[in-house]
Write a protein that holds these residues in place. Structure first.
Motif, PDB file in Angstrom:
ATOM      1  N   ASP A  88     -26.058  65.009  81.305  1.00 39.21           N
ATOM      2  CA  ASP A  88     -24.523  65.298  80.708  1.00 39.21           C
ATOM      3  C   ASP A  88     -24.135  64.390  79.720  1.00 39.21           C
ATOM      4  N   GLY A  89     -25.020  63.354  79.456  1.00 42.95           N
ATOM      5  CA  GLY A  89     -24.379  62.417  78.619  1.00 42.95           C
ATOM      6  C   GLY A  89     -23.852  60.863  79.011  1.00 42.95           C
ATOM      7  N   VAL A  90     -24.060  60.797  80.212  1.00 49.36           N
ATOM      8  CA  VAL A  90     -23.640  59.584  80.809  1.00 49.36           C
ATOM      9  C   VAL A  90     -24.599  58.692  80.384  1.00 49.36           C
ATOM     10  N   VAL A  91     -24.159  57.513  79.919  1.00 48.94           N
ATOM     11  CA  VAL A  91     -24.985  56.316  79.300  1.00 48.94           C
ATOM     12  C   VAL A  91     -25.243  55.157  80.297  1.00 48.94           C
ATOM     13  N   PRO A  92     -26.559  54.722  80.502  1.00 47.03           N
ATOM     14  CA  PRO A  92     -26.764  53.665  81.301  1.00 47.03           C
ATOM     15  C   PRO A  92     -26.307  52.298  80.419  1.00 47.03           C
ATOM     16  N   ASP A  93     -26.228  51.192  81.227  1.00 45.39           N
ATOM     17  CA  ASP A  93     -25.943  49.963  80.513  1.00 45.39           C
ATOM     18  C   ASP A  93     -27.125  49.741  79.507  1.00 45.39           C
ATOM     19  N   GLY A  94     -26.742  49.002  78.471  1.00 45.22           N
ATOM     20  CA  GLY A  94     -27.704  48.500  77.649  1.00 45.22           C
ATOM     21  C   GLY A  94     -28.438  49.569  76.693  1.00 45.22           C
ATOM     22  N   LEU A  98     -31.812  53.174  69.421  1.00 42.05           N
ATOM     23  CA  LEU A  98     -33.101  53.221  69.246  1.00 42.05           C
ATOM     24  C   LEU A  98     -33.716  54.161  70.542  1.00 42.05           C
ATOM     25  N   ASP A  99     -33.040  54.296  71.601  1.00 46.48           N
ATOM     26  CA  ASP A  99     -33.292  54.661  72.952  1.00 46.48           C
ATOM     27  C   ASP A  99     -33.418  56.366  72.693  1.00 46.48           C
ATOM     28  N   ASN A 133     -21.941  52.831  73.951  1.00 44.00           N
ATOM     29  CA  ASN A 133     -21.195  53.099  75.119  1.00 44.00           C
ATOM     30  C   ASN A 133     -21.167  54.459  75.545  1.00 44.00           C
ATOM     31  N   SER A 134     -21.128  55.531  74.573  1.00 46.59           N
ATOM     32  CA  SER A 134     -20.919  56.758  74.407  1.00 46.59           C
ATOM     33  C   SER A 134     -21.349  57.679  73.370  1.00 46.59           C
ATOM     34  N   GLY A 135     -22.116  58.684  73.539  1.00 53.99           N
ATOM     35  CA  GLY A 135     -22.676  59.460  72.065  1.00 53.99           C
ATOM     36  C   GLY A 135     -22.288  60.893  72.551  1.00 53.99           C
ATOM     37  N   TRP A 136     -23.598  61.675  72.546  1.00 50.92           N
ATOM     38  CA  TRP A 136     -23.277  62.940  72.779  1.00 50.92           C
ATOM     39  C   TRP A 136     -22.970  63.059  74.161  1.00 50.92           C
TER      40      TRP A 136
END
Length: 234
Positions: A88-94, A98-99, A133-136
């Motif tokens: 859903d777009g939740v972003v893990p730390d770090g 480039l990921d 920290n957040s994208g799509w």
């Protein structure tokens, strides 16, 4: 007044002791012969109370816990809003730009992502790393953020200064990215225009979008907050 001689009282006391002992012996014999459970508590009362009479090598067990009035809800009935994940777009730390295996990065607009990846090595040369920290975001994720903002700020009008609706948010369309840490946002504020990366809102210094004419004309004037952005109006 006539007193009983001491010798007479002593002999009477000596006679009573054998009689008492004898009576107790007879009573014990009767109990054993008839099998009367005079000295044992009723087993029915133990089972009814849920307790066990303690003895050597035994322990007292507490009563069994009572059952709840109703069974817990089935997992299929639980609110899916609390089960959002990376899909859903939740972003893990770090996470970095480039990921490619993280949907919040991979689902960004291709031109925006390319601009970020052109800028990242230049920033690294200055000792600055970009963190996403957040994208799509999926519409479900955006709606969840909006609900939380309304709860936090107390009204939809105040929440709109920080979180857009799912139908207007550039995050849902993949056209916005939130960059950190502070050193990265400061670097982009100074150098981002050369890559078309522009800060859009003054109250959100981490929020960047692509403006393709920025390398020639510079970034446009920032809005105070999203409520001033014509794109956010229904």
């Amino acid at each position: 007044m006539t007193r009983t001689p001491p010798s007479s009282r002593t002999s009477t006391h000596r006679i009573r002791q054998p009689l008492v002992v004898g009576l107790m012996a007879v009573l014990a014999a009767i109990v054993v012969t008839l099998g009367l459970p005079l000295l044992k508590p009723s087993s029915d009362s133990d089972s009814a109370s849920g307790s066990v009479t303690p003895g050597r090598g035994s322990s007292v067990r507490p009563p069994a816990p009572s059952l709840p009035d109703r069974a817990p809800p089935d997992s299929s009935q639980q609110d899916r809003r609390g089960m959002l994940d990376e899909a859903d777009g939740v972003v893990p730390d770090g996470v970095t730009v480039l990921d490619d295996d993280v949907p919040a990065v991979a689902n960004l607009d291709a031109d925006l992502l390319a601009a970020l990846r052109r800028a990242a090595p230049e920033a690294a040369d200055d000792g600055v790393a970009f963190t996403v920290n957040s994208g799509w975001r999926s519409p479900e994720y955006q709606n969840q953020l909006l609900r939380k903002a309304v709860s936090q700020y107390g009204s939809e009008a105040e929440a709109a200064r920080w979180v857009a609706t799912a139908t207007t948010s550039p995050h849902v369309s993949g056209d916005a990215v939130d960059i950190g840490p502070d050193a990265a946002t400061a670097w982009l504020a100074e150098h981002g225009a050369a890559y078309g990366l522009c800060r859009i809102y003054r109250n959100e210094p981490w929020h960047f979008e692509l403006r393709t004419d920025a390398p020639d004309r510079g970034c446009p004037r920032t809005y105070a907050d999203p409520t001033q952005d014509p794109r956010m109006r229904p």
